[in-house]
Design an enzyme around this catalytic site. Sequence first.
Site, mmCIF file in Angstrom:
data_model
loop_
_atom_site.group_PDB
_atom_site.id
_atom_site.type_symbol
_atom_site.label_atom_id
_atom_site.label_comp_id
_atom_site.label_asym_id
_atom_site.label_seq_id
_atom_site.Cartn_x
_atom_site.Cartn_y
_atom_site.Cartn_z
ATOM 1 N N ASP A 155 122.625 -25.941 40.695
ATOM 2 C CA ASP A 155 122.321 -26.794 39.537
ATOM 3 C C ASP A 155 121.394 -26.038 38.589
ATOM 4 O O ASP A 155 120.177 -26.215 38.603
ATOM 5 C CB ASP A 155 121.674 -28.086 40.041
ATOM 6 C CG ASP A 155 121.344 -29.042 38.897
ATOM 7 O OD1 ASP A 155 121.880 -28.836 37.793
ATOM 8 O OD2 ASP A 155 120.543 -29.969 39.119
ATOM 9 N N HIS A 314 105.557 -2.246 74.006
ATOM 10 C CA HIS A 314 104.776 -1.015 73.852
ATOM 11 C C HIS A 314 103.757 -1.228 72.736
ATOM 12 O O HIS A 314 104.082 -1.770 71.687
ATOM 13 C CB HIS A 314 105.724 0.131 73.483
ATOM 14 C CG HIS A 314 105.026 1.400 73.096
ATOM 15 N ND1 HIS A 314 105.022 1.901 71.808
ATOM 16 C CD2 HIS A 314 104.298 2.273 73.832
ATOM 17 C CE1 HIS A 314 104.342 3.036 71.774
ATOM 18 N NE2 HIS A 314 103.887 3.276 72.981
ATOM 19 N N HIS A 358 92.912 -0.367 70.236
ATOM 20 C CA HIS A 358 93.626 0.154 69.082
ATOM 21 C C HIS A 358 94.412 1.374 69.526
ATOM 22 O O HIS A 358 94.365 1.756 70.699
ATOM 23 C CB HIS A 358 92.673 0.473 67.921
ATOM 24 C CG HIS A 358 91.978 1.789 68.041
ATOM 25 N ND1 HIS A 358 92.098 2.792 67.107
ATOM 26 C CD2 HIS A 358 91.143 2.285 68.999
ATOM 27 C CE1 HIS A 358 91.364 3.840 67.490
ATOM 28 N NE2 HIS A 358 90.782 3.548 68.623
#
EC number: 3.1.4.11
Length: 1693
Positions: A155, A314, A358
């Site tokens: 539309d 991993h 980390h």
Amino acid sequence: MADLEVYKNLSPEKVERCMSVMQSGTQMIKLKRGTKGLVRLFYLDEHRTRLRWRPSRKSEKAKILIDSIYKVTEGRQSEIFHRQAEGNFDPSCCFTIYHGNHMESLDLITSNPEEARTWITGLKYLMAGISDEDSLAKRQRTHDQWVKQTFEEADKNGDGLLNIEEIHQLMHKLNVNLPRRKVRQMFQEADTDENQGTLTFEEFCVFYKMMSLRRDLYLLLLSYSDKKDHLTVEELAQFLKVEQKMNNVTTDYCLDIIKKFEVSEENKVKNVLGIEGFTNFMRSPACDIFNPLHHEVYQDMDQPLCNYYIASSHNTYLTGDQLLSQSKVDMYARVLQEGCRCVEVDCWDGPDGEPVVHHGYTLTSKILFRDVVETINKHAFVKNEFPVILSIENHCSIQQQRKIAQYLKGIFGDKLDLSSVDTGECKQLPSPQSLKGKILVKGKKLPYHLGDDAEEGEVSDEDSADEIEDECKFKLHYSNGTTEHQVESFIRKKLESLLKESQIRDKEDPDSFTVRALLKATHEGLNAHLKQSPDVKESGKKSHGRSLMTNFGKHKKTTKSRSKSYSTDDEEDTQQSTGKEGGQLYRLGRRRKTMKLCRELSDLVVYTNSVAAQDIVDDGTTGNVLSFSETRAHQVVQQKSEQFMIYNQKQLTRIYPSAYRIDSSNFNPLPYWNAGCQLVALNYQSEGRMMQLNRAKFKANGNCGYVLKPQQMCKGTFNPFSGDPLPANPKKQLILKVISGQQLPKPPDSMFGDRGEIIDPFVEVEIIGLPVDCCKDQTRVVDDNGFNPVWEETLTFTVHMPEIALVRFLVWDHDPIGRDFVGQRTVTFSSLVPGYRHVYLEGLTEASIFVHITINEIYGKWSPLILNPSYTILHFLGATKNRQLQGLKGLFNKNPRHSSSENNSHYVRKRSIGDRILRRTASAPAKGRKKSKMGFQEMVEIKDSVSEATRDQDGVLRRTTRSLQARPVSMPVDRNLLGALSLPVSETAKDIEGKENSLAEDKDGRRKGKASIKDPHFLNFNKKLSSSSSALLHKDTSQGDTIVSTAHMSVTGEQLGMSSPRGGRTTSNATSNCQENPCPSKSLSPKQHLAPDPVVNPTQDLHGVKIKEKGNPEDFVEGKSILSGSVLSHSNLEIKNLEGNRGKGRAATSFSLSDVSMLCSDIPDLHSTAILQESVISHLIDNVTLTNENEPGSSISALIGQFDETNNQALTVVSHLHNTSVMSGHCPLPSLGLKMPIKHGFCKGKSKSSFLCSSPELIALSSSETTKHATNTVYETTCTPISKTKPDDDLSSKAKTAALESNLPGSPNTSRGWLPKSPTKGEDWETLKSCSPASSPDLTLEDVIADPTLCFNSGESSLVEIDGESENLSLTTCEYRREGTSQLASPLKLKYNQGVVEHFQRGLRNGYCKETLRPSVPEIFNNIQDVKTQSISYLAYQGAGFVHNHFSDSDAKMFQTCVPQQSSAQDMHVPVPKQLAHLPLPALKLPSPCKSKSLGDLTSEDIACNFESKYQCISKSFVTTGIRDKKGVTVKTKSLEPIDALTEQLRKLVSFDQEDNCQVLYSKQDANQLPRALVRKLSSRSQSRVRNIASRAKEKQEANKQKVPNPSNGAGVVLRNKPSAPTPAVNRHSTGSYIAGYLKNTKGGGLEGRGIPEGACTALHYGHVDQFCSDNSVLQTEPSSDDKPEIYFLLRL
């Protein structure tokens, strides 16, 4: 998700208040990394499915699906909030939405706490609703949302209405290609309100339903509902039991389905299921391809841990690449809830004595170890209770190690206590069941020789982080003052360009092995960068950066031969020894490092002690976990696979990605799963093929993260690389019919988005498992239709170890330059459910493909012959034992390519662009292309160890051809049929020898043959074969042994199967003998009647040597099937110059298609085992080929209304390629008392069901290639009396080879044929074009080849454009001629036939001859009554419309609907065969079994012609007492047709006066008016050569014309004058050849002593066979009335 429970119970008022606030929108600040906040208006869309905001530059992307929201957190919890200074924002106004695969965060700040509270509550409520709904509700919800959203997007002006123009644009976007008038018509039907010209949403829903009416489902419903438009409860139950293979279907269950899915209230009241309800049901999860029971744990969970594959992650904490991405604790929550059971934690010393997590030596962000442990504790057992393995990579100091141990004990508590675990018998790992709710710490353990009082000790420090070479590690201190920010931005820039390139190339490219060897490059670039002064000029940076980019390319795999290690990582290879020193294989060259480990942490490690991967020697201790990087593991798998497998039966092994995958790409887990490795760790944050395989593997068994390994991998020895790894076990055959697609979108990375072209989709199906099972196949391309394409193609696969196999469905958009990925879905083989199923593509709302699945078990060594189209004959010739047969150098040949062009005929070459452009619908990776073996990275990586040749030999990767499958895939296999297989020794030595010399060479010695057999494998094979079968050659042919030869698939792979009817007895059913005669020793060579001369070469293409396309050595016509092992009927063949040709190694015999046919006739039988009791619906879908996909009604109309199928009728629905009218009707072929209705087929394409109709008469069939529209060939069966002449009379006397011992009129079986009812596909009739004469003594293959009529169905257009892969026999054969390799085409015949066939073809195509001539059907059948030596060319039928309208309801006159007017040169008189057998046959993609010279190579010796004398010579075997008297009678015809001299001889010998009431089927037409477009013109050189040959031959004949005819002479008489006769004969072949013999005097046993060509028939009244024949109708045999002489050429090829 436990916290969401609360939100499900909110009061409706509160919910509505939240929703209205959210939908009206709220101004909030959106925080982004590194920028100040942006003020945006956030709102919930009206369907409550998306969170959106504005303004936004990328409006399409400014949205978050509620479905994709992972969690909503209150306050300042995210990393971006942490970076903001304390006090900047009120925490109560802050919240964060985590969403998507990478856990992206959207950080928002409201102006007051109340708004934040409202949004958090509303979002959590929506998430709770989604998490709680069942799959059916979700499917319905997403569908409704999709329709609404589609309406809104269409539309454009936002007025809530769609006009016709907006509808047209929407159709393009949805990939719908409908004629505008059709769209307008539906639009007007849907537009019911007073506001004409526009559609409201409700009207649009109606329009959408009309547009998306599923024709395939409608046909399915009709077939089970007795042609009503609804199913009753009983009919629904029948459908579920028969088709969907559901057990315990109760009435209540069916009523429940009606209640749940039926839309119409009226139907609900009546308890019936209409088409809409049926469609809803079929699209629901109940009919999904995935077994719903496998959503729960169903496997035995009490075996030791080492017996399971365990889902492993991993570097779990990373959200992106390995160098710069963010680490987030939420990643642990996400992967644990996705079913991962082994997570990795890299621990490093952090500030303030707090260990952090980390990726070491990189710039990834850090998170606290404590937060990680808390998150794991919270989410570990939310979705399932099975144990979680915590893989700790410890790089901390002793102090922080103690902190780690403290956190683990404090937070996990009892979850770490393993004292209560029952380990079962000694030295065995515990089971997942016994470890429920436990967390296992995987890490280093202090060696046993240390005393218990030692607080710490040295352990090896071998782990994945240290795979980074020292010089590549990023040390965060810089001598020249460069800041960390500078370094990070430099690396980030490089990495981003790298990742971008990686993503572009990562689209399902089997050869792509994403980035590697990049750390070093990065490091070098970094050093160079750092050496510059900090104030280096911008220009300097730029140029330097550019030169560095060469280091960052993503390299294609360039593995050399397998003798080297597989690894493509040169850097890693240098670290590893070559493996020559035993035991040192994986010892790295560098020094072993050690580290200190504290006792507290060591004591937490119980069953999962990490050990350095020194070697796979089992030291007897349980609980060791070996860790390998992918490259080291690859070497182990490659060089010590069996040792590795045994190790994995007792211990755990973990495989992790190479450190060079800095973009977090994933390696292929398959080789390691195949070797029994349990913990194959992947980067869960990286979406792509490998994660899709991983997800599919673990989705089975309730997605609990544990999947049981096959028992063969858990005990005993097992070699995954073997060609037949489980010889004693049954194999599974997957017969997959790809029916249609629904709402396939444009490719996601389409350049023009929704405005792009409508897609041209095709489906590729890939089997991924053991190397022997890996292969892929694909359908043809459907042009311009993504909304509801119809393929109707069957793909067949054989799987040796289904427990570990994955089935991957890929949808591609074909493009002349390549292909674009549309979507995929991967499912474990064991989770497939049989029946009609939808395969929803992953991540796409509505897109699906509709398939039918049948899974059969194949037992025993020989069973592949029957059920498995992909077996090569090599498998059965003991290639596994005689490896030298294919130059096997040992099991682990180190050739990494999938196959090599030099030694493997399977080699799939890249197609040239020009080539691709020509292949459209016939086209693209069209069905004709063979399944490429292991065309994906998996196979390369795992199968480096197996040479391709080995694989072919051992039957590995053999699936190069399309299914043999001839029945609806729903059919169960009838095992009884498996009993009577005979050995495939039916080829003869002659066949083979001829094969070797099959190349036609022109004068310069250039190879013209397109099918040279270069491969020494073939030669070896030939010799072996010949020796095994030569013994069969010398049987006395006069015994009437029935010879049925094996036709086996080409080297490309398929075994058609073979049968060996018992010799020396009358059989009423050629194929049934197959079952009755299990004794292989009786199998007669197809050429037993031949003298052992090497000249005969009927099976030249036995192996399907590929025919190359013209001029392009790269492009093979990859034949899917080959008609081989053909029987040469010498009754049809004149062997002229045996001696001369023997020298040349040429086949000296012309080859009659009938011979081939006969050969193949039995083949199906074997296959038929797989095929009993058809389900009606499969027929339906089989029968209706929706060729014109663009016409919504086309297929339905083709089928419906022609449904009155009775037991004695075969439904034939024709949906023609050329858009001729689709007709159907019933073939008036009653079922003739059968013991067992065997179906057989090798229709690779769609046609699946048809029965071989083998009458007492000879079964002859010709091979036809199934095009994309599968074709079933129709055969005529004629009864041949067997010649009683002595075997040594003449070669020809042995010609009865293919003939079954005839049932003469007196014999009980005379009138019984074998013709069960058989729905055939419409297009199956079209095969007639290629399967011309069923047992024709006169139509030789050359007729077929040279006759373009045959090409009627080839391609969708003229011959000229068709690519060799279009799979039509007709096409292919014509191609041979085009290419100058006309396998048996006589040049002159070619010329003569040209006009006719072209005209014929055009006539059929245009349908212009509907009313030309219409003899009554009875007349036509009458003409058959007395045909003795004749087979009908179905070409003529086809032309005559006989086939097309096979007595369609609408056309009783029928027979002539499509009769083209023929020239005078082509009066085709078409007798109708006694019975039609519909046999889907593999096509003659390969060169015809009898090799001929190419046109340019003919010499005068090859053609003998006489323009004046009468018949000069007759083969002795055809002359019997009954004939000699009649010898003077000749037959006249009206045309100068190129008639086969041999046929003419026969005809002359056996012809009698014809009766008079036969009508000519073809009226005259000037030859020069015939269209000639489709026929290849002979080059001037060829023409002159032909003229030269003709003139020389003429001179020669003139010289001989005074000689007395010698009956045993093989020369061809070419001309005779014809006496006048009142009416034309009906004995004319469609190709123009006469059919020998209208024997009148055969009412008794008079034929016994005569040698009749193999196609001969006794004189039978046809009334009992055909309803269309009056009982007393007899074949007319009047000669034709034209006095012109007729010229014949007899080719000796």
